[in-house]
Design an enzyme around this catalytic site. Structure first.
Site, PDB file in Angstrom:
ATOM      1  N   TYR A  67      -0.420 -14.235  -9.203  1.00  0.00           N
ATOM      2  CA  TYR A  67      -1.623 -14.658  -9.926  1.00  0.00           C
ATOM      3  C   TYR A  67      -1.586 -16.124 -10.322  1.00  0.00           C
ATOM      4  O   TYR A  67      -2.605 -16.781 -10.391  1.00  0.00           O
ATOM      5  CB  TYR A  67      -1.844 -13.776 -11.162  1.00  0.00           C
ATOM      6  CG  TYR A  67      -2.436 -12.443 -10.794  1.00  0.00           C
ATOM      7  CD1 TYR A  67      -3.657 -12.389 -10.105  1.00  0.00           C
ATOM      8  CD2 TYR A  67      -1.801 -11.242 -11.096  1.00  0.00           C
ATOM      9  CE1 TYR A  67      -4.210 -11.182  -9.738  1.00  0.00           C
ATOM     10  CE2 TYR A  67      -2.345 -10.030 -10.733  1.00  0.00           C
ATOM     11  CZ  TYR A  67      -3.555 -10.002 -10.050  1.00  0.00           C
ATOM     12  OH  TYR A  67      -4.103  -8.811  -9.689  1.00  0.00           O
ATOM     13  N   GLU A 166      13.413  11.379  -1.792  1.00  0.00           N
ATOM     14  CA  GLU A 166      12.237  10.542  -1.561  1.00  0.00           C
ATOM     15  C   GLU A 166      11.129  10.804  -2.581  1.00  0.00           C
ATOM     16  O   GLU A 166      10.611   9.885  -3.191  1.00  0.00           O
ATOM     17  CB  GLU A 166      11.690  10.774  -0.136  1.00  0.00           C
ATOM     18  CG  GLU A 166      10.398   9.981   0.106  1.00  0.00           C
ATOM     19  CD  GLU A 166       9.825  10.175   1.497  1.00  0.00           C
ATOM     20  OE1 GLU A 166      10.468  10.837   2.329  1.00  0.00           O
ATOM     21  OE2 GLU A 166       8.733   9.666   1.745  1.00  0.00           O
ATOM     22  N   ASP A 218      11.210  13.428   3.344  1.00  0.00           N
ATOM     23  CA  ASP A 218      10.267  14.153   4.206  1.00  0.00           C
ATOM     24  C   ASP A 218      10.742  14.044   5.640  1.00  0.00           C
ATOM     25  O   ASP A 218      11.574  13.201   5.974  1.00  0.00           O
ATOM     26  CB  ASP A 218       8.865  13.520   4.103  1.00  0.00           C
ATOM     27  CG  ASP A 218       8.176  13.862   2.780  1.00  0.00           C
ATOM     28  OD1 ASP A 218       8.586  14.846   2.138  1.00  0.00           O
ATOM     29  OD2 ASP A 218       7.226  13.142   2.415  1.00  0.00           O
TER      30      ASP A 218
END
Lengths: 334, 664
Positions: A67, A166, A218
């Protein structure tokens, strides 16, 4: 400005540290092209900003850094990825860490649950002892962004291995099922791609407490990459692999073979998944028997599965059957 | 067969009236649907008005008014400022089929068959039962003649219901035609508005005012004060005359010798050529043409093919011309704010079947035009917009056959109607347009015409491509410009500040990065003046001397604004400036105003350089040896792109690297 190419094609296995680091291929950042010129200009602005922070002993998050660039006119970053990448470029060039530049990531909320005791320096400069099972709630101990010695010391440990998970859902399942206590395990929640501090934390536990590490994710191409960055080193931060990667980490699953062996409920691979798998086939980190076989098998069956698909056989199946079987297979438990 | 049956048949044959013929042929006459019938009812009198004005050499001022009377009944009024029609001729012109002055002549006219406006009158009376009203005044008369007409469909003769002389306020001359017809008024692609828009594009000398039924007034202003030169009638050109035609011409000629027959009945055959033809065909030069045999006629046709005959006269044709096509397009399509009006192409006349014809093409590109849709095709025949049967038209087929991918438009498989932000205008002008049918909506696929259309399309498309190339090059150089003008100085300033040293001289860096002379030109139009500027930036490490050449009407340059005088001017628009020892990183600026040049005639500067290596100049071309600029444009396509810079074997860190995703 010459910088090592941060690409899949330019990572080499370093046999000394057993992790993947950048090779010798270099790329030039020159002012001859618009993007190059812009990046050089941004480098100037970023250096100036870092200099100011050091003078005034302040620090900023990577997001704040992004920013800040709003006021940089033509040097403004268009995405935070660009500013993060530039910060990493500076690390590589200077062989400093981004913490030295007073730049830090946001807390990413990765959690630990298990019978280890650490001593953390709190913001008032007081040392605080925390047992990551008894002194914390069910959500576990939150890993801070700085896990170096001056901040965290490992005091005691009564566990046999670390299991890096995970998804939050699976982490919570193992917590609820008291897998940490029953199996003498330290549970670490990776939260998708693990942050640097999470990887560093695991690496230190592995080295200092001599705990073997395994990853449980996964069953899809993206999860394979999670394991690769944890165990072998990430392409993007290969200059830090020595600090971050845990080369002895083992992959539990879900593997493509698991999908077949355990008859798990699946989803079809989409185009991006297939692309990712094919890209992994040329990724040197996956160039061994095990991965070649699993990647080809996944492409062949065209399916992927979530770790929570194990719930097909009941909530306790993962802790009673799946993990014990797989861990025994890897020789982590008897 | 007994005589009585023959008589019976003869009676029946008579009874096939004109109205029945009309009913059966509604489609070819342009009345097959209610919407089309209304368009035709506007189109036919407008065509007549434009022809009449052109014959009189006047600038047309045409007012079209369409009013809704009830449900499907509309009143169409078309008023012009033409020469008017003499009283006796009014009934025949408006209410008699196949009556007209054009049928037997070979000259470029909008109307050809003499069916048009009378068919409108008949359609009106058949569908509404109302007569057409015509008012006409010629400049010799004090008052206008007005009559109400119907067409006696049995006799194909006009029938006057009323007639009168009336005062026509302030109207020196002109004709007004009013008819009630059954129709349906719609907007969209095939509408009266689109038709009139097309008319306005190809007739920039006409002012057209349209008052649609929903109210309001739309005016297509005149964009040019130039009346097209009057076209004249011509004799058929011998090329392409057919056997039967030759025989019938020989029969009706007043000439008594073969040579004078050939000389007087055909264009471009001198006595010398006539004798040559006779000799080649083995026909006696003084034979009476009446006695021409079939064999001889064939021989003469063969001989005509072998003898060199001049191309047909072209002053019988009225091409719109390159300047006026551009003007017409800009005038009518100005709201689209298109980026580029490709210089239109008017081909040289050619002949098919003894009829001269000319093809013209204009292309409009970019700006407000959609790039997702097929290009818009504007078809015109003898300055009349063609609204229907697009697919059957040789113009469309020619467009489909061109590989537009070579010219910067998208086209699947290199054929078919291309996609892109473009409008393609094609005008075919001829003394006789070969239409596919009587409704005159599609040009027949005559090989000569089709070929000319394709050539014209390609010539115009090349100009489009040249423009697109230039634009692409410009945007590429603009990026570099940003680097050296903005970014490098900022880097120098910042880095100097960080290390606490004075800002370094960046000239060396800039020349190392660019190492070219960069030419930038700009044209802006404001208050009747073109502000023209050409800048040459020497981004090389050495000083440079060269010549700058421009195609500019230098007699229109406002001397007061011109600081650097040209060292040479010639041919009205070729000017040369001398740039001497332009120092490294210095800028040479050439700026001036043009006064009194119409805006559309100068919208891009053509700048060339000479006396410098072509490879070290970006932003303009090297002067062609002979200033033959058309030639340059064509050969330019083959010029190789300049090589990508960057040291050999060096990999760019910021480009070409794969995206590293999903890893921290």
């Amino acid at each position: 400005m010459m910088i090592p190419l941060r690409t899949k094609g330019n990572i080499r296995f370093d046999s000394k540290s057993a992790v993947w680091k950048y090779g010798k291929a270099m790329g030039a950042r020159s002012a001859k092209k618009l993007t190059g010129a812009q990046m050089l200009l941004r480098t100037m602005y970023m250096l100036e900003f870092i200099e100011e922070m050091i003078k005034e002993s302040k620090s900023s998050t990577l997001r704040e850094m992004y920013y800040i660039s709003e006021g940089w006119a033509k040097a403004k970053f268009s995405t935070q990825d660009e500013s993060n990448l530039l910060a990493e470029d500076l690390e590589i060039i200077t062989t400093c860490m981004r913490e030295d530049f007073k730049l830090r990531p946001e807390e990413d909320g990765a959690r630990v649950m298990g019978n280890i005791t650490i001593q953390e320096m709190d913001r008032k400069g007081k040392k605080k002892r925390i047992n990551c099972r008894d002194d914390v709630g069910d959500s576990g101990y939150g890993i801070p962004y700085n896990v170096e010695k001056e901040k965290i010391e490992f005091v005691d440990c009564d566990a046999d291995f670390i299991i890096a998970i995970e998804t939050g859902g699976m982490f919570d399942r193992l917590v609820e099922n008291k897998f940490d206590e029953d199996s003498h395990a330290v549970l670490v929640h990776l939260k998708g791609q693990p942050a640097r501090s999470t990887r560093r934390f695991i690496k230190r536990l592995n080295e200092e407490m001599k705990l073997p590490v395994c990853t449980f994710t996964d069953g899809d191409p993206w999860s394979f990459r999670i394991h690769a960055s944890l165990a072998y080193g990430a392409i993007k931060t290969a200059h830090l692999s020595e600090f971050l990667a845990t080369p002895t980490a083992e992959f539990i699953g879900i593997t493509a073979s698991d999908i077949l062996n355990y008859k798990l409920p699946t989803d079809k691979l989409n185009d991006k998944d297939i692309q990712a798998l094919n890209a992994e086939k040329t990724d040197p980190r996956f160039n061994d028997q095990f991965w070649k076989h699993e990647i080809d098998l996944m492409l062949e069956i065209g399916k992927k599965a979530e770790q929570q698909a194990l719930a097909k056989y009941g909530l306790d199946y993962v802790t009673d059957t799946y993990l014990p079987e797989k861990l025994a297979e890897l020789g982590i438990i008897k | 067969m007994s005589p009585s049956i023959a008589h019976e048949l003869a009676k029946k044959q008579k009874e096939i009236s004109v109205s029945e013929f009309f009913e059966k042929n509604k489609q070819i006459l342009g009345f097959d649907s209610l919407t089309r019938a209304l368009i035709t009812s506007v189109k036919e009198p407008v065509d007549n008005s434009l022809d009449a004005c052109e014959d009189a050499g006047a600038l047309p001022d045409i007012v079209v008014k369409v009013e809704k009377i009830e449900n499907t009944e509309y009143r169409v009024t078309v008023e012009d400022n033409g020469p008017g029609i003499v009283k006796n001729q009014v009934p025949n012109v408006f209410a008699r089929l196949l009556y007209g002055s054009r049928f037997h002549t070979r000259a470029q006219r909008r109307g050809q068959q003499g069916i048009g406006v009378s068919a409108v009158v008949m359609y009106g009376q058949l569908t509404t039962g109302k007569a057409a009203k015509v008012r006409s005044k010629i400049s010799d008369e004090e008052v206008a003649y007005e009559c109400e007409l119907i067409l006696d469909t049995k006799k194909n003769k006009p029938d006057k219901i009323t007639e009168d002389f009336v005062i026509w306020d302030n109207k020196p001359h002109g004709t007004s035609f009013q008819v009630h017809v059954k129709g349906k008024y719609i907007g969209g692609k095939q509408s009266i508005f689109e038709y009139l828009k097309g008319v306005a594009i190809v007739n920039p000398h006409a002012k057209i005012t349209f008052m649609p039924p929903e109210g309001g007034t739309i005016v297509f202003e005149r964009a040019s004060e130039q009346v097209p030169p009057p076209t004249k009638e011509v004799k058929p050109h011998p090329e392409g005359v057919e056997l039967g035609e030759m025989l019938s011409m020989a029969k009706y000629t007043e000439s008594r010798k073969m040579t004078s027959f050939l000389n007087t009945e055909f264009s471009r055959i001198s006595y010398r050529v006539a004798r040559e033809i006779c000799d080649l065909a083995g026909v006696p030069q003084d034979q009476d043409p009446q006695d021409m045999t079939l064999e001889q006629a064939g021989g003469i046709l063969e001989a005509i093919k072998k003898v060199k005959i001049m191309a047909p006269e072209t002053d019988c044709l009225s091409p719109i011309g390159e300047t006026l096509i551009r003007k017409g397009l800009k005038n009518v399509l100005g709201d689209l704010k298109a980026d580029f009006y490709a210089p239109p192409v008017t081909r040289d006349p050619r002949v098919y079947g003894g009829n001269p014809f000319i093809v013209e093409v204009g292309i409009v590109y970019g700006g407000g035009l959609s790039s997702e849709e097929p290009v818009q095709i504007l078809r015109f025949a003898n300055r009349v917009p063609l609204m229907y049967q697009q697919g059957a038209c040789a113009i469309t087929q020619a467009i489909e056959a061109v590989d537009w991918r070579r010219y910067g438009l998208e086209q699947r498989g290199g054929q078919g109607i291309p996609f892109g932000p473009a409008i393609v205008l094609v005008h075919v002008a001829s003394t006789k347009i070969p239409f596919t049918s009587e409704s005159k909506e599609a040009v027949a696929n005559v090989p000569e015409i089709r070929e000319e259309i394709e050539l014209a399309l390609k010539a115009c498309a090349r100009k489009l491509k040249t423009h697109l190339n230039k634009a692409a090059k410009k945007s590429k150089t603009r990026v570099k410009f940003e680097i050296v003008q903005d970014i490098i100085p900022m880097i120098a300033e910042k880095s100097a500040k960080i290390v606490g040293k004075p800002v370094p001289d960046i000239a060396g860096t800039i020349t190392k990065i660019m190492n070219v002379v960069w030419i930038e030109d700009e044209v802006a139009f404001e208050k009747g003046r073109h502000h023209v500027s050409v800048k040459a930036y020497n981004y090389t490490p050495k000083s440079q001397s060269f010549h700058l050449h421009m195609l500019v009407p230098y007699d229109k340059i406002d001397e007061k604004t011109l600081k650097a005088k040209p060292i040479e001017t010639r041919d009205e628009n070729k000017a040369t400036w001398d740039v001497k020892r332009l120092g490294s990183t210095d800028v040479f600026e050439l700026a001036f105003d043009l006064k009194g040049v119409p805006q559309e005639q100068y919208d891009e500067s053509e700048v060339y350089v000479s006396g410098i290596d072509a490879a070290s100049v970006i932003g303009c071309e090297v002067l062609p040896g002979d200033w033959d600029l058309e030639h340059l444009r064509i050969t330019e396509e083959g010029v190789a792109e300049e090589a990508e810079e960057g040291e050999e074997g060096e990999v760019d860190y910021d480009e070409g690297a794969e995206v590293i995703n999903n890893e921290d």
